[in-house]
Motif scaffolding. Structure first.
Motif, PDB file in Angstrom:
ATOM      1  N   PHE A  18     -65.544  58.156 126.519  1.00 54.76           N
ATOM      2  CA  PHE A  18     -65.099  58.486 127.881  1.00 54.76           C
ATOM      3  C   PHE A  18     -65.686  59.813 128.337  1.00 54.76           C
ATOM      4  O   PHE A  18     -66.091  59.966 129.480  1.00 54.76           O
ATOM      5  CB  PHE A  18     -63.575  58.495 127.962  1.00 54.76           C
ATOM      6  N   LEU A  36     -65.783  51.411 148.397  1.00 50.09           N
ATOM      7  CA  LEU A  36     -64.373  51.809 148.518  1.00 50.09           C
ATOM      8  C   LEU A  36     -63.856  52.426 147.224  1.00 50.09           C
ATOM      9  O   LEU A  36     -63.022  53.319 147.224  1.00 50.09           O
ATOM     10  CB  LEU A  36     -63.501  50.602 148.878  1.00 50.09           C
ATOM     11  N   LYS A  37     -64.319  51.890 146.087  1.00 50.51           N
ATOM     12  CA  LYS A  37     -63.888  52.416 144.785  1.00 50.51           C
ATOM     13  C   LYS A  37     -65.102  52.408 143.862  1.00 50.51           C
ATOM     14  O   LYS A  37     -65.750  51.389 143.709  1.00 50.51           O
ATOM     15  CB  LYS A  37     -62.785  51.519 144.201  1.00 50.51           C
ATOM     16  N   GLY A  40     -64.562  54.618 137.418  1.00 53.67           N
ATOM     17  CA  GLY A  40     -63.289  55.188 137.014  1.00 53.67           C
ATOM     18  C   GLY A  40     -62.132  54.208 137.035  1.00 53.67           C
ATOM     19  O   GLY A  40     -61.030  54.562 136.660  1.00 53.67           O
ATOM     20  N   ASP A  41     -62.369  52.977 137.502  1.00 51.51           N
ATOM     21  CA  ASP A  41     -61.300  51.986 137.452  1.00 51.51           C
ATOM     22  C   ASP A  41     -61.815  50.789 136.660  1.00 51.51           C
ATOM     23  O   ASP A  41     -62.902  50.846 136.074  1.00 51.51           O
ATOM     24  CB  ASP A  41     -60.857  51.608 138.873  1.00 51.51           C
ATOM     25  N   ASP A  42     -61.028  49.714 136.601  1.00 45.91           N
ATOM     26  CA  ASP A  42     -61.498  48.538 135.869  1.00 45.91           C
ATOM     27  C   ASP A  42     -62.731  47.933 136.528  1.00 45.91           C
ATOM     28  O   ASP A  42     -63.558  47.326 135.869  1.00 45.91           O
ATOM     29  CB  ASP A  42     -60.381  47.488 135.806  1.00 45.91           C
ATOM     30  N   ALA A  43     -62.830  48.088 137.828  1.00 52.26           N
ATOM     31  CA  ALA A  43     -63.952  47.515 138.568  1.00 52.26           C
ATOM     32  C   ALA A  43     -64.188  48.336 139.822  1.00 52.26           C
ATOM     33  O   ALA A  43     -63.332  49.115 140.245  1.00 52.26           O
ATOM     34  CB  ALA A  43     -63.630  46.059 138.935  1.00 52.26           C
ATOM     35  N   ALA A  44     -65.349  48.176 140.417  1.00 56.20           N
ATOM     36  CA  ALA A  44     -65.650  48.819 141.689  1.00 56.20           C
ATOM     37  C   ALA A  44     -65.209  47.898 142.821  1.00 56.20           C
ATOM     38  O   ALA A  44     -65.124  46.686 142.643  1.00 56.20           O
ATOM     39  CB  ALA A  44     -67.150  49.084 141.797  1.00 56.20           C
ATOM     40  N   VAL A  45     -64.941  48.496 143.975  1.00 57.75           N
ATOM     41  CA  VAL A  45     -64.567  47.694 145.143  1.00 57.75           C
ATOM     42  C   VAL A  45     -65.529  48.013 146.281  1.00 57.75           C
ATOM     43  O   VAL A  45     -65.794  49.180 146.579  1.00 57.75           O
ATOM     44  CB  VAL A  45     -63.116  47.982 145.580  1.00 57.75           C
ATOM     45  N   ILE A  46     -66.065  46.971 146.877  1.00 50.45           N
ATOM     46  CA  ILE A  46     -67.077  47.133 147.929  1.00 50.45           C
ATOM     47  C   ILE A  46     -66.669  46.315 149.144  1.00 50.45           C
ATOM     48  O   ILE A  46     -66.186  45.191 149.021  1.00 50.45           O
ATOM     49  CB  ILE A  46     -68.462  46.667 147.417  1.00 50.45           C
ATOM     50  N   THR A  99     -74.731  49.045 139.216  1.00 48.76           N
ATOM     51  CA  THR A  99     -73.986  49.403 138.007  1.00 48.76           C
ATOM     52  C   THR A  99     -75.028  49.652 136.915  1.00 48.76           C
ATOM     53  O   THR A  99     -76.078  49.015 136.899  1.00 48.76           O
ATOM     54  CB  THR A  99     -73.020  48.304 137.538  1.00 48.76           C
ATOM     55  N   GLY A 133     -70.442  51.709 138.688  1.00 45.90           N
ATOM     56  CA  GLY A 133     -69.822  51.246 137.452  1.00 45.90           C
ATOM     57  C   GLY A 133     -70.840  51.165 136.352  1.00 45.90           C
ATOM     58  O   GLY A 133     -72.010  51.528 136.528  1.00 45.90           O
ATOM     59  N   GLY A 134     -70.375  50.688 135.194  1.00 48.73           N
ATOM     60  CA  GLY A 134     -71.275  50.545 134.069  1.00 48.73           C
ATOM     61  C   GLY A 134     -70.548  50.727 132.770  1.00 48.73           C
ATOM     62  O   GLY A 134     -69.320  50.629 132.704  1.00 48.73           O
ATOM     63  N   ASP A 135     -71.312  51.006 131.758  1.00 46.11           N
ATOM     64  CA  ASP A 135     -70.799  50.987 130.409  1.00 46.11           C
ATOM     65  C   ASP A 135     -71.762  51.850 129.592  1.00 46.11           C
ATOM     66  O   ASP A 135     -72.953  51.848 129.839  1.00 46.11           O
ATOM     67  CB  ASP A 135     -70.876  49.521 129.933  1.00 46.11           C
TER      68      ASP A 135
END
Lengths: 348, 348
Positions: A18, A36-37, A40-46, A99, A133-135
């Motif tokens: 992390f 929108l997100k 930092g969360d489970d998923a991004a929001v677009i 991502t 996002g990503g990993d």
């Protein structure tokens, strides 16, 4: 070949998973209203509102798709983003988010990942996309990069591979073959270096080719340019595997054939010189090379006047009836069947 | 441990990259109206209409995230999809599409990839998602799977990690810790097998734990269930790295603390038995285990009556002021600070 200018070495495990993600992604600011997100969360929001979402993904493996002995990490990060964005532009769409997932073995210190992410950040700045996002994880061997590119377009703007019609003109942006010859130059220098590590390469005669290989750009200008010229392509694809292979994709999906003219292929003078030096046929390189990230598209015959004066575009052939097949018409006016000799990672 | 029931072996290079992708993806039909363009172009096109797009991605590496000596390929394909969909459910969204990129070394024959894709196909059928893109390439070593999950939700439905408030109740679905103990059982059997390959393992006492590890399910039922109960969580996350780690994510992003009660943790009887057999504390397993793919969420105190009778939900704690910190309250009523001992791939 690449000097280690940064002797500092911070072990990745010092930060933890992390901590590492936080550290590497803190430089990414949000540029797109549609994000929108983000991280930092489970998923991004677009929020695409009335536009359609366009999504493409690519997996890049060290030793298969890139060689770190001549690919600086910053360039690699930049290129990894660009090759994905190119797929979005090839839909006549605009990329908006990506991502980024990275796996690395413990041979890479933190400083290496920082360089990689500097390149990623530069690309996102120039192409105006958000990392949402990503990993980041470990690998057993080498570096693995997986990028998903997300874009948007009005439905009526989208251009697929399957819309080419008989008599349409085949058009390519920029010039082709240079990225492949850049790779050949770098491979040769690598071999020279392995024999004699003290040899200082003189790469002045190859700068354009090497840049095309190490730091390609995606054609973000073409969508707007075509809109200004009031031309909507009937089909479009980007040139990643090679011109021949991409033409065949358009032909098969559009159920048409194609005549491609050797004399029309847009080649950079440096490419022609270096092909002579390497004793390689420049047409073969231009047709089978790959990694140019130019756009290949078809337009209606009546749109020819709108694009003919533009230096970004070269008409290289036309579409014919499916039964006539796909051919290269040589300078000697002989007809050779096109083959997809595009780069095949599975045969490596 | 896994018998090779299929002695047929087709080399991947026989099909070539495009042939392989065609072969593996032909079984994927389109289920979602929002999928306007699927596999076969530069990018997929999705129409979210008035909904927001939700996007998450994961990278799975052989030897780091999975071990093929006890993970059947079909299960691996299934699990790789499920763990990504779980992130979409954790946003209170519905998954609609995925992209699947695979890299394999030449030790894998076509038949192995077919098994993997059978598992992917099964998951897409059960979870009603479309495979709209991806990449298939070679790796230098082992198998690499990168999946991006795409979903949709009305904006007002979305639940983030940062909405928990003081006095909210902390709720978890299903039971926890079993996937981790399933892994311990499989690791033990692997070691037994390495010493004596003729030993036939008797796994009857571990079936639930092993299934939780090898074939987890994502909680696709929870969004609808909560809607029926008229409960909207104030925050939500899925349990991939471990309960403790996920609680800390919610606390940090919501600026709250938490009291978690040991006696409330929902443990399966099989887990308790096997923890005794392994002489491991079941609370430690439940808190730090990971890979349960259950949902962890917070609700307002006044919503307690709505969920208290439902067997899917267990209230395991409540949120407190940030200054009070994050604690486990043991059965002996001692207070222990929570630590994120979640699985850290970078320390492997």
């Amino acid at each position: 070949m690449i000097e280690d200018k940064n002797p500092q070495r911070t072990d990745l495990s010092q930060l933890g998973e992390f901590g590492l993600i936080d550290h590497l992604t803190k430089q990414f600011d949000i540029k797109q209203k549609s994000t929108l997100k983000s991280i930092g969360d489970d998923a991004a929001v677009i929020d695409f509102k009335k536009k359609k979402a366009v999504i493409s993904t690519d997996l890049l493996i060290e030793g298969v798709h890139f060689d770190l002995s001549y690919m600086p990490l910053k360039h690699l990060g930049y290129k990894a983003v660009v090759v994905n964005l190119s797929d979005i532009y090839a839909m006549n769409a605009v990329p908006t988010q990506i991502t980024v997932s990275i796996a690395v073995s413990n041979r890479f210190p933190l400083e290496a990942l920082e360089e990689l992410f500097d390149g990623i950040a530069l690309a996102t700045k120039i192409y105006n996309v958000d990392v949402v996002g990503g990993d980041t994880t470990s690998s057993q061997k080498g570096m693995i990069i997986s990028i998903t590119a997300i874009g948007e377009a009005d439905e009526k703007e989208l251009v697929y591979r399957n819309g080419a019609k008989e008599n349409d003109l085949l058009v390519v942006t920029g010039d082709i073959g240079s990225a492949y010859m850049g790779l050949q130059v770098l491979e040769r220098e690598k071999q020279v270096f392995q024999v004699n590590p003290n040899n200082q390469p003189d790469l002045d005669a190859y700068t354009y080719l090497i840049e095309r290989q190490l730091k390609p750009e995606a054609r973000k200008d073409i969508k707007e340019l075509l809109a200004q010229l009031e031309v909507k392509p009937t089909s479009m694809i980007d040139i990643s595997d090679g011109l021949s292979s991409e033409i065949m994709h358009i032909c098969k999906q559009s159920n048409v054939g194609c005549n491609l003219f050797e004399e029309k292929l847009p080649l950079d003078p440096q490419l022609i010189n270096v092909c002579e030096e390497f004793n390689i046929d420049s047409t073969t390189v231009a047709i089978n090379g790959g990694e140019d990230y130019e756009l290949l598209f078809t337009i209606k015959l009546e749109d020819f006047d709108k694009i003919k004066a533009n230096p970004n575009f070269t008409v290289i052939g036309h579409m014919v009836n499916e039964k006539e097949g796909m051919h290269l018409i040589t300078r000697a006016n002989t007809k050779i069947a096109l083959k997809a000799k595009g780069w095949n990672a599975l045969k490596e």
